[in-house]
Design a protein around this motif. Structure first.
Motif, PDB file in Angstrom:
ATOM      1  N   GLN B  41       0.760  -1.208  -0.176  1.00  0.00           N
ATOM      2  CA  GLN B  41      -0.077   0.072   0.010  1.00  0.00           C
ATOM      3  C   GLN B  41       0.955   1.176  -0.017  1.00  0.00           C
ATOM      4  O   GLN B  41       0.484   2.498  -0.345  1.00  0.00           O
ATOM      5  N   ASN B  45      -1.948   1.079  -5.157  1.00  0.00           N
ATOM      6  CA  ASN B  45      -3.290   1.643  -4.458  1.00  0.00           C
ATOM      7  C   ASN B  45      -4.005   0.071  -4.467  1.00  0.00           C
ATOM      8  O   ASN B  45      -4.827  -0.099  -5.500  1.00  0.00           O
ATOM      9  N   ILE B  46      -3.820  -0.410  -3.264  1.00  0.00           N
ATOM     10  CA  ILE B  46      -4.780  -1.654  -3.327  1.00  0.00           C
ATOM     11  C   ILE B  46      -5.483  -1.505  -1.794  1.00  0.00           C
ATOM     12  O   ILE B  46      -5.036  -0.888  -1.042  1.00  0.00           O
ATOM     13  N   SER B  47      -6.454  -2.626  -1.876  1.00  0.00           N
ATOM     14  CA  SER B  47      -7.398  -2.327  -0.690  1.00  0.00           C
ATOM     15  C   SER B  47      -6.891  -3.094   0.453  1.00  0.00           C
ATOM     16  O   SER B  47      -5.747  -3.597   0.527  1.00  0.00           O
ATOM     17  N   ASN B  48      -7.736  -3.270   1.593  1.00  0.00           N
ATOM     18  CA  ASN B  48      -7.239  -3.946   2.826  1.00  0.00           C
ATOM     19  C   ASN B  48      -7.482  -5.176   2.517  1.00  0.00           C
ATOM     20  O   ASN B  48      -7.095  -6.133   3.686  1.00  0.00           O
ATOM     21  N   THR B  50     -10.029  -8.823   2.024  1.00  0.00           N
ATOM     22  CA  THR B  50     -11.117  -9.419   2.534  1.00  0.00           C
ATOM     23  C   THR B  50     -10.654 -10.555   3.347  1.00  0.00           C
ATOM     24  O   THR B  50      -9.516 -11.057   3.245  1.00  0.00           O
ATOM     25  N   ASN B 146     -10.000  -3.831  10.195  1.00  0.00           N
ATOM     26  CA  ASN B 146     -10.760  -3.283   9.368  1.00  0.00           C
ATOM     27  C   ASN B 146     -10.894  -3.904   7.979  1.00  0.00           C
ATOM     28  O   ASN B 146     -10.751  -3.297   6.944  1.00  0.00           O
ATOM     29  N   VAL B 147     -10.643  -5.008   7.945  1.00  0.00           N
ATOM     30  CA  VAL B 147     -10.708  -5.928   6.878  1.00  0.00           C
ATOM     31  C   VAL B 147     -12.207  -6.389   6.387  1.00  0.00           C
ATOM     32  O   VAL B 147     -13.022  -7.084   7.204  1.00  0.00           O
ATOM     33  N   ALA B 148     -12.525  -6.362   5.330  1.00  0.00           N
ATOM     34  CA  ALA B 148     -14.079  -6.510   4.744  1.00  0.00           C
ATOM     35  C   ALA B 148     -14.136  -8.162   5.091  1.00  0.00           C
ATOM     36  O   ALA B 148     -13.283  -9.094   4.620  1.00  0.00           O
ATOM     37  N   THR B 154      -9.766 -10.805  -3.419  1.00  0.00           N
ATOM     38  CA  THR B 154      -9.564  -9.550  -4.031  1.00  0.00           C
ATOM     39  C   THR B 154      -8.735  -9.672  -5.174  1.00  0.00           C
ATOM     40  O   THR B 154      -7.333 -10.176  -4.548  1.00  0.00           O
ATOM     41  N   ASP B 156      -6.571  -7.105  -6.520  1.00  0.00           N
ATOM     42  CA  ASP B 156      -5.252  -6.743  -6.293  1.00  0.00           C
ATOM     43  C   ASP B 156      -4.443  -7.339  -5.011  1.00  0.00           C
ATOM     44  O   ASP B 156      -3.349  -7.384  -5.070  1.00  0.00           O
TER      45      ASP B 156
END
Lengths: 211, 275
Positions: B41, B45-48, B50, B146-148, B154, B156
């Motif tokens: 990160q 630009n990657i998410s947290n 799941t 705060n991980v989905a 995902t 990424d």
């Protein structure tokens, strides 16, 4: 109740432990087994209890062949060698856990049993804190719990004090019942004379004398 | 059921400390992927991610190794630890339950078959507990970070972990590969460990299991059972990989064979108070 032992032979790593044992045990009697250490007394008891598989021969309990029709006798109580229970539980709790498997014994009966073997005051004490004599008494209680039809007691008066021996003796004599076979192994010849109706002498895995 | 209650109490409840190993394996795995995501990160630009990303990271295993002088085989420590910690928990209970008062339990159970079935139920329950505790550990970690919390990997995150090929799984196949098959493989290993303990000392059985797992990581083969529970070895992740459906049935069949084999052996076993 009838136990027929036919040509029972047990060998472990080329050592002959039981050598063509033939005997019939009928209900209503207390049988005593005598013999030196290593003569096969305990192995004979283990064989009757279904804990040990004979190399040859058969054990027939009320017409059912052990290890063919049944794997463990249907109604049996056993005290073999040093009694071992779960140290973190009390004497009462240990018996309760065994009773849970049988479903035949109520809490009240467990308490009566502990009183009969002289453990009323130690019922709630953890097994890990029991003396040798107390452990032995608990072992006897486990063996007679639920009024089994076969009772095997290996050296029941081991580590029991003088007064206790009389108590245990009376307990064992009280087990005599036409529907029950009681087999007691004991080194003490005098004790054996007091307890047993028939005495079986063993030597090197064989029965050398009966009567 | 009565015997199972005894086994639940003695084999799981009073040994619950062993389940901490499950927490440890899951926790360190989660911190591993989390650290990796944080690093990525910084430049991407990657998410947290799941929950499924985190779970896959725990059970994925490793790619099939092709011998190469310049790339040595790397043992997949995470995967090995996850399975090995389970085997530690189930290793010695069955035989230790036969010692001492265990013969009383056997005698009161009235049947060697009842005893064996009870131990199987214990082994299965323990394995399920182990996976459940791992699952909960990963879940709690995800919530705290705060991980989905969903079952979709995902892209990424998969790319950042070089596992984008996992996206080729369809939904159903993915769930089988990362949830069902690792569990079935673990169940099989627990059962076969119990059976082999009837032949040789549990500590040697454990060593054999460990070697079997490492060999499974090294080489792709039906005989190396770790492959059958390793998502990296499945089609379509690996073109020459195993079919999830085939693995499912092979593991079930192998477990049933072990159950019968174990009973046939136990039926003829002498029980002594001291082994």
């Amino acid at each position: 109740m009838k136990i027929e032992i036919k040509d029972l032979y047990k060998e472990i790593k080329k050592n002959v432990i039981l050598d063509n044992v033939n005997i019939t045990l009928t209900g209503g009697k207390i049988y005593g087994i005598q013999g030196k250490n290593g003569c096969g007394k305990t192995m004979l008891m283990r064989s009757i209890a279904g804990l040990v598989i004979p190399t040859r021969g058969s054990i027939i309990i009320n017409g059912k062949v052990l290890h063919r029709d049944i794997s463990i006798p249907e109604s049996i109580g056993v005290l073999i060698e040093n009694p071992s229970f779960l140290p973190r539980y009390s004497g009462y709790e240990n018996l309760k856990m065994l009773a849970m498997l049988d479903d035949k014994v109520s809490d009240g009966e467990i308490k009566d049993l502990l009183e009969k073997v002289g453990l009323k005051d130690a019922a709630d004490k953890k097994f890990g804190k029991y003396s040798l004599g107390m452990k032995q008494r608990l072992g006897i209680a486990a063996a007679i719990m639920g009024s089994p039809e076969i009772v095997l007691l290996d050296e029941p008066i081991n580590a029991i004090d003088g007064e206790g021996v009389e108590q245990i003796r009376q307990l064992i004599l009280g087990l005599r019942d036409e529907n029950r076979v009681v087999l007691v192994a004991c080194h003490d010849k005098e004790e054996m004379q007091l307890l047993a109706d028939d005495i079986i002498c063993m030597q090197q895995g064989r029965i050398v004398e009966k009567g | 059921m009565k015997m199972f209650k005894h086994d639940w109490l003695e084999g799981i409840w009073h040994r619950k400390l062993y389940l901490i190993l499950s927490v440890l394996a899951a926790f360190f795995s989660c911190t591993g992927i989390h650290s990796s995501i944080i690093e990525h990160q910084k430049t991407e630009n990657i998410s947290n991610g799941t929950f499924m990303d985190y779970w896959i990271y725990l059970v994925d295993g490793c790619q099939a190794y092709k011998f190469d002088w310049y790339n040595s085989f790397v043992i997949p420590i995470r995967w090995i630890c996850f399975i090995t910690f389970l085997l530690i928990g189930v290793n010695n209970y069955m035989l230790s339950d036969l010692k001492g008062w265990g013969y009383q339990v056997l005698v009161h159970s009235k049947s060697r078959l009842n005893w064996w079935i009870s131990k199987l139920m214990w082994s299965i329950s323990y394995t399920l507990c182990y996976f459940f505790v791992s699952f909960c550990t990963v879940l709690i970690y995800c919530i705290l970070r705060n991980v989905a919390v969903n079952f979709k990997p995902t892209l990424d995150i998969m790319k950042s972990q070089a596992t984008e090929s996992f996206m080729k799984f369809g939904n159903r196949n993915l769930y089988v590969a990362v949830l069902i098959l690792p569990l079935l493989m673990a169940l099989f290993l627990s059962i076969i460990q119990m059976v082999l303990s009837l032949y040789i000392r549990p500590v040697y059985v454990f060593i054999i299991m460990f070697i079997w797992l490492v060999a499974s990581a090294y080489k792709k083969s039906w005989l190396l059972v770790g492959n059958l529970g390793m998502p990296y070895r499945m089609k379509p992740v690996l073109k020459s990989g195993f079919s999830t459906v085939q693995c499912f049935f092979v593991l079930i069949a192998a477990s049933l064979i072990c159950i019968i084999w174990g009973y046939l052996k136990f039926r003829k076993r002498d029980i002594f108070e001291k082994e």
